[in-house]
Design a protein around this motif. Structure first.
Motif, mmCIF file in Angstrom:
data_model
loop_
_atom_site.group_PDB
_atom_site.id
_atom_site.type_symbol
_atom_site.label_atom_id
_atom_site.label_comp_id
_atom_site.label_asym_id
_atom_site.label_seq_id
_atom_site.Cartn_x
_atom_site.Cartn_y
_atom_site.Cartn_z
ATOM 1 N N ARG A 1 0.003 25.111 20.800
ATOM 2 C CA ARG A 1 -0.618 26.087 19.903
ATOM 3 C C ARG A 1 -1.933 26.592 20.480
ATOM 4 O O ARG A 1 -2.552 25.905 21.282
ATOM 5 N N ASP A 2 -2.380 27.747 19.984
ATOM 6 C CA ASP A 2 -3.711 28.226 20.368
ATOM 7 C C ASP A 2 -4.770 27.473 19.564
ATOM 8 O O ASP A 2 -4.447 26.560 18.797
ATOM 9 N N ALA A 3 -6.020 27.844 19.726
ATOM 10 C CA ALA A 3 -7.124 27.144 19.060
ATOM 11 C C ALA A 3 -7.025 27.195 17.534
ATOM 12 O O ALA A 3 -7.584 26.347 16.839
ATOM 13 N N ASP A 4 -6.298 28.185 17.007
ATOM 14 C CA ASP A 4 -6.121 28.314 15.560
ATOM 15 C C ASP A 4 -4.852 27.639 15.057
ATOM 16 O O ASP A 4 -4.495 27.776 13.881
ATOM 17 N N GLY A 5 -4.142 26.941 15.953
ATOM 18 C CA GLY A 5 -2.922 26.254 15.560
ATOM 19 C C GLY A 5 -1.697 27.142 15.487
ATOM 20 O O GLY A 5 -0.710 26.794 14.852
ATOM 21 N N LEU A 6 -1.764 28.300 16.156
ATOM 22 C CA LEU A 6 -0.688 29.284 16.072
ATOM 23 C C LEU A 6 0.044 29.450 17.398
ATOM 24 O O LEU A 6 -0.519 29.213 18.463
ATOM 25 N N VAL A 7 1.299 29.886 17.298
ATOM 26 C CA VAL A 7 2.073 30.288 18.468
ATOM 27 C C VAL A 7 2.602 31.692 18.206
ATOM 28 O O VAL A 7 2.936 32.032 17.069
ATOM 29 N N PRO A 8 2.662 32.531 19.257
ATOM 30 C CA PRO A 8 3.269 33.844 19.079
ATOM 31 C C PRO A 8 4.767 33.693 18.832
ATOM 32 O O PRO A 8 5.416 32.827 19.423
ATOM 33 N N ALA A 9 5.300 34.527 17.963
ATOM 34 C CA ALA A 9 6.720 34.514 17.639
ATOM 35 C C ALA A 9 7.280 35.917 17.846
ATOM 36 O O ALA A 9 6.879 36.863 17.159
ATOM 37 N N ILE A 10 8.166 36.036 18.809
ATOM 38 C CA ILE A 10 8.790 37.319 19.117
ATOM 39 C C ILE A 10 10.075 37.433 18.314
ATOM 40 O O ILE A 10 10.922 36.539 18.373
ATOM 41 N N ALA A 11 10.222 38.522 17.573
ATOM 42 C CA ALA A 11 11.456 38.784 16.844
ATOM 43 C C ALA A 11 12.291 39.756 17.673
ATOM 44 O O ALA A 11 11.807 40.813 18.090
ATOM 45 N N GLN A 12 13.554 39.381 17.896
ATOM 46 C CA GLN A 12 14.465 40.167 18.713
ATOM 47 C C GLN A 12 15.770 40.361 17.948
ATOM 48 O O GLN A 12 16.289 39.407 17.344
ATOM 49 N N GLN A 13 16.302 41.584 17.977
ATOM 50 C CA GLN A 13 17.597 41.851 17.347
ATOM 51 C C GLN A 13 18.669 41.044 18.083
ATOM 52 O O GLN A 13 18.809 41.162 19.296
ATOM 53 N N TYR A 14 19.397 40.223 17.356
ATOM 54 C CA TYR A 14 20.300 39.249 17.978
ATOM 55 C C TYR A 14 21.448 39.875 18.760
ATOM 56 O O TYR A 14 21.882 39.330 19.768
ATOM 57 N N ASP A 15 21.965 41.030 18.328
ATOM 58 C CA ASP A 15 23.156 41.573 18.966
ATOM 59 C C ASP A 15 22.873 42.628 20.034
ATOM 60 O O ASP A 15 23.701 42.857 20.909
ATOM 61 N N THR A 16 21.693 43.236 20.001
ATOM 62 C CA THR A 16 21.379 44.284 20.992
ATOM 63 C C THR A 16 20.313 43.851 21.991
ATOM 64 O O THR A 16 20.146 44.485 23.022
ATOM 65 N N GLY A 17 19.553 42.803 21.646
ATOM 66 C CA GLY A 17 18.460 42.362 22.507
ATOM 67 C C GLY A 17 17.184 43.159 22.323
ATOM 68 O O GLY A 17 16.178 42.900 22.985
ATOM 69 N N GLU A 18 17.186 44.113 21.408
ATOM 70 C CA GLU A 18 16.015 44.950 21.147
ATOM 71 C C GLU A 18 14.837 44.083 20.660
ATOM 72 O O GLU A 18 14.987 43.304 19.720
ATOM 73 N N VAL A 19 13.675 44.214 21.323
ATOM 74 C CA VAL A 19 12.484 43.493 20.901
ATOM 75 C C VAL A 19 11.882 44.249 19.719
ATOM 76 O O VAL A 19 11.562 45.432 19.834
ATOM 77 N N LEU A 20 11.728 43.562 18.603
ATOM 78 C CA LEU A 20 11.319 44.212 17.366
ATOM 79 C C LEU A 20 9.825 44.119 17.085
ATOM 80 O O LEU A 20 9.187 45.113 16.758
ATOM 81 N N MET A 21 9.280 42.927 17.173
ATOM 82 C CA MET A 21 7.880 42.741 16.795
ATOM 83 C C MET A 21 7.374 41.404 17.299
ATOM 84 O O MET A 21 8.148 40.568 17.759
ATOM 85 N N LEU A 22 6.076 41.227 17.190
ATOM 86 C CA LEU A 22 5.427 39.952 17.473
ATOM 87 C C LEU A 22 4.640 39.545 16.239
ATOM 88 O O LEU A 22 3.889 40.354 15.685
ATOM 89 N N GLY A 23 4.842 38.322 15.814
ATOM 90 C CA GLY A 23 4.074 37.765 14.712
ATOM 91 C C GLY A 23 3.514 36.425 15.153
ATOM 92 O O GLY A 23 3.678 36.019 16.310
ATOM 93 N N TRP A 24 2.880 35.732 14.237
ATOM 94 C CA TRP A 24 2.273 34.435 14.544
ATOM 95 C C TRP A 24 2.808 33.393 13.588
ATOM 96 O O TRP A 24 2.967 33.663 12.397
#
Length: 121
Positions: free
Chosen positions: A20-43
């Motif tokens: 984790r980073d200093a705030d206890g977070l990890v980046p989370a990448i959301a990807q469309q499962y069937d096309t591979g399209e990268v949708l967003m990044l959240g924490w």
């Protein structure tokens, strides 16, 4: 005041692997499962990851609002989880989802299709 849950129920073996980073977070990448399209990044922190794994809906930690949010609860643009994986360093989460509607808060399908960079810009 933080709304974060201090003692997550995340599997201890998974929690021990996360970097984790200093705030206890990890980046989370959301990807469309069937096309591979990268949708967003959240924490995600441990609790957000636990909720994502157990509910089948993506839960993120909002750094600006300092609270958990489930993608689609207010917009209707839900992310149904298909799989969750850690990268080789265990410092990023990849969540393959079936995205309903827009993933981006701007209303775009993805957060990554508006500002394509080229050398010299």
């Amino acid at each position: 005041m933080s709304s974060r849950v201090p003692n997550s129920q995340l599997d201890p073996a998974v929690a021990a692997r996360l970097k984790r980073d200093a705030d206890g977070l990890v980046p989370a990448i959301a990807q469309q499962y069937d096309t591979g399209e990268v949708l967003m990044l959240g924490w995600m922190d441990d609790e957000a990851l636990h909720r994502t794994l157990t509910t089948g809906r993506c839960t993120y930690w909002s750094r600006s609002r300092q609270e958990y949010w489930v993608k689609g609860d207010t917009s209707g643009h839900v992310q149904h989880v298909k799989s969750v994986a850690l990268d080789c360093d265990a410092d990023t989460v990849l969540v393959k989802v079936d995205q309903v509607g827009a993933a981006c808060h701007t209303g775009a399908r993805t957060c990554f299709d508006e500002d394509v960079l080229t050398e010299g810009q």
